[in-house]
Write a protein that holds these residues in place. Structure first.
Motif, PDB file in Angstrom:
ATOM      1  N   GLY A 127      36.839  10.746  10.574  1.00 14.69           N
ATOM      2  CA  GLY A 127      37.073   9.588   9.693  1.00 14.69           C
ATOM      3  C   GLY A 127      35.856   8.692   9.577  1.00 14.69           C
ATOM      4  N   GLY A 128      34.653   9.282   9.527  1.00 13.79           N
ATOM      5  CA  GLY A 128      33.468   8.508   9.152  1.00 13.79           C
ATOM      6  C   GLY A 128      33.580   8.174   7.676  1.00 13.79           C
ATOM      7  N   LEU A 129      32.502   7.681   7.077  1.00 12.16           N
ATOM      8  CA  LEU A 129      32.597   7.349   5.654  1.00 12.16           C
ATOM      9  C   LEU A 129      32.880   8.602   4.831  1.00 12.16           C
TER      10      LEU A 129
ATOM     11  N   GLN B 108      41.257  11.581  13.119  1.00 13.58           N
ATOM     12  CA  GLN B 108      40.057  10.869  13.568  1.00 13.58           C
ATOM     13  C   GLN B 108      40.140  10.691  15.075  1.00 13.58           C
ATOM     14  N   ASP B 109      39.092  11.068  15.786  1.00 16.76           N
ATOM     15  CA  ASP B 109      39.185  11.068  17.249  1.00 16.76           C
ATOM     16  C   ASP B 109      39.021   9.696  17.891  1.00 16.76           C
ATOM     17  N   ARG B 110      38.667   8.690  17.102  1.00 17.26           N
ATOM     18  CA  ARG B 110      38.426   7.366  17.691  1.00 17.26           C
ATOM     19  C   ARG B 110      39.403   6.333  17.136  1.00 17.26           C
TER      20      ARG B 110
ATOM     21  N   VAL C   7      24.644   0.911   6.048  1.00 14.13           N
ATOM     22  CA  VAL C   7      24.755   1.966   5.030  1.00 14.13           C
ATOM     23  C   VAL C   7      23.511   1.921   4.144  1.00 14.13           C
ATOM     24  N   ARG C   8      22.878   3.046   4.036  1.00 14.89           N
ATOM     25  CA  ARG C   8      21.705   3.152   3.157  1.00 14.89           C
ATOM     26  C   ARG C   8      21.867   4.363   2.261  1.00 14.89           C
ATOM     27  N   GLY C   9      21.140   4.342   1.131  1.00 14.45           N
ATOM     28  CA  GLY C   9      21.249   5.449   0.191  1.00 14.45           C
ATOM     29  C   GLY C   9      19.996   5.556  -0.641  1.00 14.45           C
TER      30      GLY C   9
ATOM     31  N   ASN D 173      42.877   8.343  16.963  1.00  9.72           N
ATOM     32  CA  ASN D 173      42.702   8.725  18.372  1.00  9.72           C
ATOM     33  C   ASN D 173      43.105  10.179  18.610  1.00  9.72           C
ATOM     34  N   THR D 174      42.886  11.015  17.621  1.00  6.09           N
ATOM     35  CA  THR D 174      43.315  12.416  17.708  1.00  6.09           C
ATOM     36  C   THR D 174      42.107  13.332  17.543  1.00  6.09           C
ATOM     37  N   THR D 175      41.814  14.085  18.585  1.00  3.75           N
ATOM     38  CA  THR D 175      40.628  14.943  18.585  1.00  3.75           C
ATOM     39  C   THR D 175      41.003  16.367  18.211  1.00  3.75           C
TER      40      THR D 175
ATOM     41  N   SER E 233      30.505  19.264  13.116  1.00  2.00           N
ATOM     42  CA  SER E 233      31.104  20.526  12.646  1.00  2.00           C
ATOM     43  C   SER E 233      31.973  21.146  13.740  1.00  2.00           C
ATOM     44  N   ILE E 234      32.977  20.409  14.170  1.00  3.22           N
ATOM     45  CA  ILE E 234      33.851  20.876  15.251  1.00  3.22           C
ATOM     46  C   ILE E 234      34.479  22.232  14.943  1.00  3.22           C
ATOM     47  N   LEU E 235      34.765  22.501  13.640  1.00  2.00           N
ATOM     48  CA  LEU E 235      35.455  23.757  13.326  1.00  2.00           C
ATOM     49  C   LEU E 235      34.527  24.971  13.367  1.00  2.00           C
TER      50      LEU E 235
ATOM     51  N   GLY F  78      25.213   7.040  18.542  1.00  2.00           N
ATOM     52  CA  GLY F  78      25.313   7.441  17.136  1.00  2.00           C
ATOM     53  C   GLY F  78      24.450   8.671  16.929  1.00  2.00           C
ATOM     54  N   LYS F  79      25.034   9.685  16.290  1.00  2.16           N
ATOM     55  CA  LYS F  79      24.277  10.941  16.126  1.00  2.16           C
ATOM     56  C   LYS F  79      23.697  11.067  14.725  1.00  2.16           C
ATOM     57  N   ARG F  80      22.515  11.670  14.684  1.00  2.46           N
ATOM     58  CA  ARG F  80      21.871  11.939  13.392  1.00  2.46           C
ATOM     59  C   ARG F  80      22.024  13.387  12.947  1.00  2.46           C
TER      60      ARG F  80
ATOM     61  N   MET G 193      24.236   7.173   4.893  1.00  2.00           N
ATOM     62  CA  MET G 193      25.690   7.091   4.718  1.00  2.00           C
ATOM     63  C   MET G 193      26.176   6.876   3.291  1.00  2.00           C
ATOM     64  N   ALA G 194      25.358   6.282   2.413  1.00  2.00           N
ATOM     65  CA  ALA G 194      25.825   6.179   1.020  1.00  2.00           C
ATOM     66  C   ALA G 194      25.839   7.578   0.400  1.00  2.00           C
ATOM     67  N   THR G 195      24.863   8.404   0.767  1.00  2.00           N
ATOM     68  CA  THR G 195      24.859   9.797   0.287  1.00  2.00           C
ATOM     69  C   THR G 195      26.052  10.544   0.879  1.00  2.00           C
TER      70      THR G 195
HETATM   71  C1  LIG Z   1      20.936   5.279  15.176  1.00  2.00           C
HETATM   72  C2  LIG Z   1      21.141   5.828  13.830  1.00  2.00           C
HETATM   73  C3  LIG Z   1      20.561   5.166  12.783  1.00  2.00           C
HETATM   74  C4  LIG Z   1      20.825   5.564  11.502  1.00  2.00           C
HETATM   75  N1  LIG Z   1      20.399   4.776  10.492  1.00  2.00           N
HETATM   76  C5  LIG Z   1      21.010   4.889   9.323  1.00  2.00           C
HETATM   77  C6  LIG Z   1      20.916   3.847   8.382  1.00  2.00           C
HETATM   78  O1  LIG Z   1      20.248   2.846   8.584  1.00  2.00           O
HETATM   79  N2  LIG Z   1      21.590   4.000   7.231  1.00  2.00           N
HETATM   80  C7  LIG Z   1      22.336   5.112   6.979  1.00  2.00           C
HETATM   81  O2  LIG Z   1      22.954   5.179   5.917  1.00  2.00           O
HETATM   82  N3  LIG Z   1      22.429   6.128   7.840  1.00  2.00           N
HETATM   83  C8  LIG Z   1      21.806   6.024   9.021  1.00  2.00           C
HETATM   84  N4  LIG Z   1      21.929   7.005   9.948  1.00  2.00           N
HETATM   85  C9  LIG Z   1      22.541   8.306   9.602  1.00  2.00           C
HETATM   86  C10 LIG Z   1      24.043   8.239   9.474  1.00  2.00           C
HETATM   87  O3  LIG Z   1      24.586   7.274  10.322  1.00  2.00           O
HETATM   88  C11 LIG Z   1      24.739   9.568   9.728  1.00  2.00           C
HETATM   89  O4  LIG Z   1      24.046  10.622   9.180  1.00  2.00           O
HETATM   90  C12 LIG Z   1      26.138   9.469   9.071  1.00  2.00           C
HETATM   91  O5  LIG Z   1      26.927   8.585   9.803  1.00  2.00           O
HETATM   92  C13 LIG Z   1      26.819  10.779   8.963  1.00  2.00           C
HETATM   93  O6  LIG Z   1      28.074  10.535   8.376  1.00  2.00           O
HETATM   94  P1  LIG Z   1      29.300  11.440   8.708  1.00  2.00           P
HETATM   95  O7  LIG Z   1      30.496  10.866   8.009  1.00  2.00           O
HETATM   96  O8  LIG Z   1      28.928  12.847   8.462  1.00  2.00           O
HETATM   97  O9  LIG Z   1      29.451  11.326  10.282  1.00  2.00           O
HETATM   98  P2  LIG Z   1      29.901  10.141  11.224  1.00  2.00           P
HETATM   99  O10 LIG Z   1      29.581   8.811  10.655  1.00  2.00           O
HETATM  100  O11 LIG Z   1      29.335  10.458  12.563  1.00  2.00           O
HETATM  101  O12 LIG Z   1      31.469  10.337  11.257  1.00  2.00           O
HETATM  102  C14 LIG Z   1      32.054  11.463  11.888  1.00  2.00           C
HETATM  103  C15 LIG Z   1      33.421  11.052  12.363  1.00  2.00           C
HETATM  104  O13 LIG Z   1      34.107  12.194  12.869  1.00  2.00           O
HETATM  105  C16 LIG Z   1      34.795  11.855  14.047  1.00  2.00           C
HETATM  106  N5  LIG Z   1      34.944  13.096  14.835  1.00  2.00           N
HETATM  107  C17 LIG Z   1      33.973  13.804  15.444  1.00  2.00           C
HETATM  108  N6  LIG Z   1      34.486  14.877  16.079  1.00  2.00           N
HETATM  109  C18 LIG Z   1      35.829  14.851  15.852  1.00  2.00           C
HETATM  110  C19 LIG Z   1      36.916  15.684  16.255  1.00  2.00           C
HETATM  111  N7  LIG Z   1      36.733  16.766  17.031  1.00  2.00           N
HETATM  112  N8  LIG Z   1      38.162  15.358  15.849  1.00  2.00           N
HETATM  113  C20 LIG Z   1      38.379  14.261  15.077  1.00  2.00           C
HETATM  114  N9  LIG Z   1      37.377  13.433  14.679  1.00  2.00           N
HETATM  115  C21 LIG Z   1      36.123  13.732  15.060  1.00  2.00           C
HETATM  116  C22 LIG Z   1      33.911  10.790  14.693  1.00  2.00           C
HETATM  117  O14 LIG Z   1      34.649   9.913  15.501  1.00  2.00           O
HETATM  118  C23 LIG Z   1      33.365  10.035  13.481  1.00  2.00           C
HETATM  119  O15 LIG Z   1      34.187   8.946  13.140  1.00  2.00           O
HETATM  120  C24 LIG Z   1      21.617   6.704  11.261  1.00  2.00           C
HETATM  121  C25 LIG Z   1      22.138   7.429  12.311  1.00  2.00           C
HETATM  122  C26 LIG Z   1      21.904   6.985  13.599  1.00  2.00           C
HETATM  123  C27 LIG Z   1      22.503   7.731  14.711  1.00  2.00           C
END
Ligand SMILES: Cc1cc2nc3c(=O)[nH]c(=O)nc-3n(C[C@H](O)[C@H](O)[C@H](O)COP(=O)(O)OP(=O)(O)OC[C@H]3O[C@@H](n4cnc5c(N)ncnc54)[C@H](O)[C@@H]3O)c2cc1C
Length: 609
Positions: free
Chosen positions: A19-21, A41-43, A58-60, A110-112, A151-153, A295-297, A392-394
């Protein structure tokens, strides 16, 4: 699965993991398109790296006229309205509200996700463990969208994926590595600070690292223009300490907890340095919050029908199946992060992107698992391309697009690949109707709108109906302006059934009316709070109150609107639809990019096989 605990079964059209963006927007889009959705969403909060748990901005795409619209701008506009002081927890609540209000989304917080069942190259179900209820949830769905970032799956279902950096010659990438390796960008823990009106002491915890002077952060970095130095000037408009980064040289999934422990020592050490080691002018600042989750990249990227590369990004990404776009520089971080500190290992190297580049739908579904899609930082791109697409906007656009394509596939009972082959134009149309900008495609207004006679000049009519809902360059004319109390009328030569009205106002692309602070004009979020912080304001250009008349009778009245894209159900039959502007949030005139009425056309029925 732990069978000693209760198992609950759920059936839905689309199951989204994460449940990220990306995941939140995939869920909202799919639900608004008519699918029954489960979001796992696990958190405890939604938002991933943008949430109060991680607090990244959030940047884009760079460039004021390239900013992302669609669900991400809807979220920003809601957040500005409900959360003008930009409190991170209220941001979480705003996003939660935007997801939760959709009756056909079941949120499993809170479900992983930890297990999956696959038959004949198709996922049958996934299972998640809910921490708060000691319950296993087994979810059967037609389509699964992995938005977990990691990519848990991938391993659970045997989907093809990639981890690490490709060799330069594999995809002819100048920025690739001489030899492929398993390294990634690292992860970070950041902090938030607040300025007070009195001196505040800080005593570091015993495990904090010690950074005696600034050379620990600047090293031998020199003056390279693309280099990112480790800026630690904390202020409202200041650094977010993204460079407190480690873990790219080890496994970003299995070693993440070891890295977390190291990052905690780093971030407290950095704050100790700012407060106690050298004059940083921060006597009155106190530590308000420190992240607990790294926070993971980057970790695993799925392989789809297409793998996007550096050359796609550099050449503007012209794809027939464009469903999203990026425009952040290629921003590749050194995998050693803070561990290395020299010219050869800069924290990040930024290569600008000259124009927004399209991203194809083929990057969002699995090459070998028939009903698996993905969105966010785990899409089918090389490491070099990811260095741009990961912001994150992308990721938000990718999530919205995946949700839309999954809904089309699920409702038509076909695979995502078949949906891409047969219904790309419909997916693009739905996305654009929902406010998404696609740089190489124009939105088509309805046939009904095209038949209408307007009470404005031909030139103005052309601008309103040209399918471009923003200036592409300064002084570009894709809008009309009207005065308060003016009425815009669409006349039909016979009574027409009108189901809905869609209006696209000016969101204030410059964001000058939202905040005096340049950082908050990029996307209204804040990390540190200096005494100079002022709450953000609803964009003055947004139309606050207006009335819609059908043949002179009031058909809808909108009060206190704060969104730039408004869709109203009218369900009326009329010769004339008029819209009377009552007030804006401050601007003297109303600026309108498009008006569109819908009859009984339905996207999912158009071009049916
Ligand atoms: C320190 C840092 C700085 C960054 N700076 C920027 C910035 O300035 N601007 C910007 O736009 N981006 C930035 N990024 C990049 C960006 O944050 C990530 O690439 C982006 O969040 C990825 O989005 P996502 O939705 O794929 O993943 P996430 O935002 O990580 O969301 C994934 C979600 O999946 C959930 N999840 C994971 N595993 C499971 C599971 N097994 N079961 C259920 N849920 C699960 C997690 O709890 C999380 O909520 C940065 C990243 C980091 C780490």
């Amino acid at each position: 699965m732990n069978t000693k605990h209760a198992v609950k079964n759920i059936k839905c059209d689309i199951c989204i993991i994460g449940g990220g963006l990306a995941g939140s927007f995939a869920a909202i889009e799919a639900a608004r398109d008519g699918a029954k959705v489960v979001l796992m969403q696990d958190r405890p909060v939604l938002g991933g790296n943008a949430s109060s748990e991680i607090r990244m901005w959030v940047r884009g795409a760079k460039g004021i006229f390239d900013r992302e619209t669609g669900l991400i701008s809807e979220l920003e506009e809601r957040n500005i309205y409900y959360n003008p002081t930009l409190c991170p927890s209220v941001f979480d609540a705003t996003l939660y509200g935007m997801v939760q209000e959709n009756k056909n989304i079941e949120i499993l917080m809170n479900t992983t996700c930890l297990d999956a069942k696959v038959e004949n190259g198709r996922i049958v179900s996934i299972t998640g463990w809910q921490l708060t209820t000691y319950t296993n949830y087994k979810v059967n769905a037609a389509i699964f969208i992995d938005c977990s970032g990691d990519s848990i799956l991938a391993d659970l279902v045997g989907a093809e994926y990639r981890h690490g950096r490709e060799a330069r010659d594999e995809y002819s990438e100048e920025l690739g590595q001489a030899k492929e390796d398993a390294r990634t960008m690292g992860m970070s823990i950041i902090l938030a600070a607040r300025e007070t009106d009195h001196a505040v002491k800080f005593t570091p915890p015993p495990f904090a690292n010690v950074y005696p002077d600034d050379s620990c952060f600047s090293g031998d970095i020199g003056q390279s223009i693309h280099a990112q130095v480790r800026d630690h000037k904390v202020a409202t408009s200041g650094a977010n300490l993204w460079w407190v980064e480690l873990g790219g040289e080890c496994n970003s999934i299995y070693d993440a907890d070891k890295t977390r422990a190291e990052l905690i020592a780093c971030i407290y050490g950095v704050w100790d340095h700012i407060k106690n080691r050298g004059d940083h002018g921060m006597e009155n600042w106190e530590l308000e919050w420190v992240g607990a989750l790294p926070g993971k990249r980057e970790s695993r990227r799925y392989i789809g029908d297409y793998v996007m590369t550096e050359s796609d990004i550099k050449s503007g990404g012209h794809f027939e199946d464009e469903i999203a776009y990026g425009g952040w520089p290629m921003d590749d971080h050194n995998p050693y992060g803070m561990r290395k500190n020299d010219e050869a290992c800069l924290p990040s190297v930024m290569i600008p992107v000259s124009e927004p580049y399209g991203i194809p739908l083929r990057c969002l579904y699995s090459k070998n698992i028939k009903n698996l899609m993905f969105a966010g930082r785990n899409i089918s791109v090389t490491h070099v391309a990811l260095s741009s697409t990961r912001v994150m906007a992308t990721c938000s656009l990718l999530g919205q697009a995946a949700g839309c394509a999954a809904a089309v596939a699920a409702l038509k009972e076909i695979t995502p690949r078949e949906a891409a082959l047969r219904y790309t134009a419909i997916i693009q149309k739905i996305l654009m109707d929902h406010g998404v900008f696609l740089p190489h495609i124009r939105r088509e207004v309805s046939k009904l709108t095209q038949r209408a006679v307007f009470n404005i000049t031909d030139n103005e009519r052309k601008r309103l109906l040209n399918g471009v809902e923003r200036p592409r360059v300064e002084a570009d004319e894709n809008s009309i302006t009207q005065k308060i109390d003016d009425e815009l009328t669409l006349h039909f030569d016979k009574p027409e059934k009108i189901t809905s009205l869609r209006l696209c106002f000016d969101p204030d692309f410059t964001r000058e009316s939202i905040s005096d602070n340049k950082k908050m004009r990029v996307f209204a979020m804040k990390l540190h709070t200096g005494k100079d912080f002022k709450p953000v304001r609803v964009a003055s250009t947004l139309v606050k109150d207006f009335i819609v008349y059908a043949d002179g009778k009031e058909a809808a009245r909108v009060e206190n609107n704060f969104q730039h894209l408004v869709s109203l159900n009218l369900n009326t039959t009329a010769n004339d639809i008029s819209i009377k502007w009552i007030s804006t949030h401050g601007a003297k005139e109303v600026r309108l990019f498009s008006v569109d009425v819908q009859g009984e056309e339905n996207h999912l029925n158009e071009n049916s096989p």
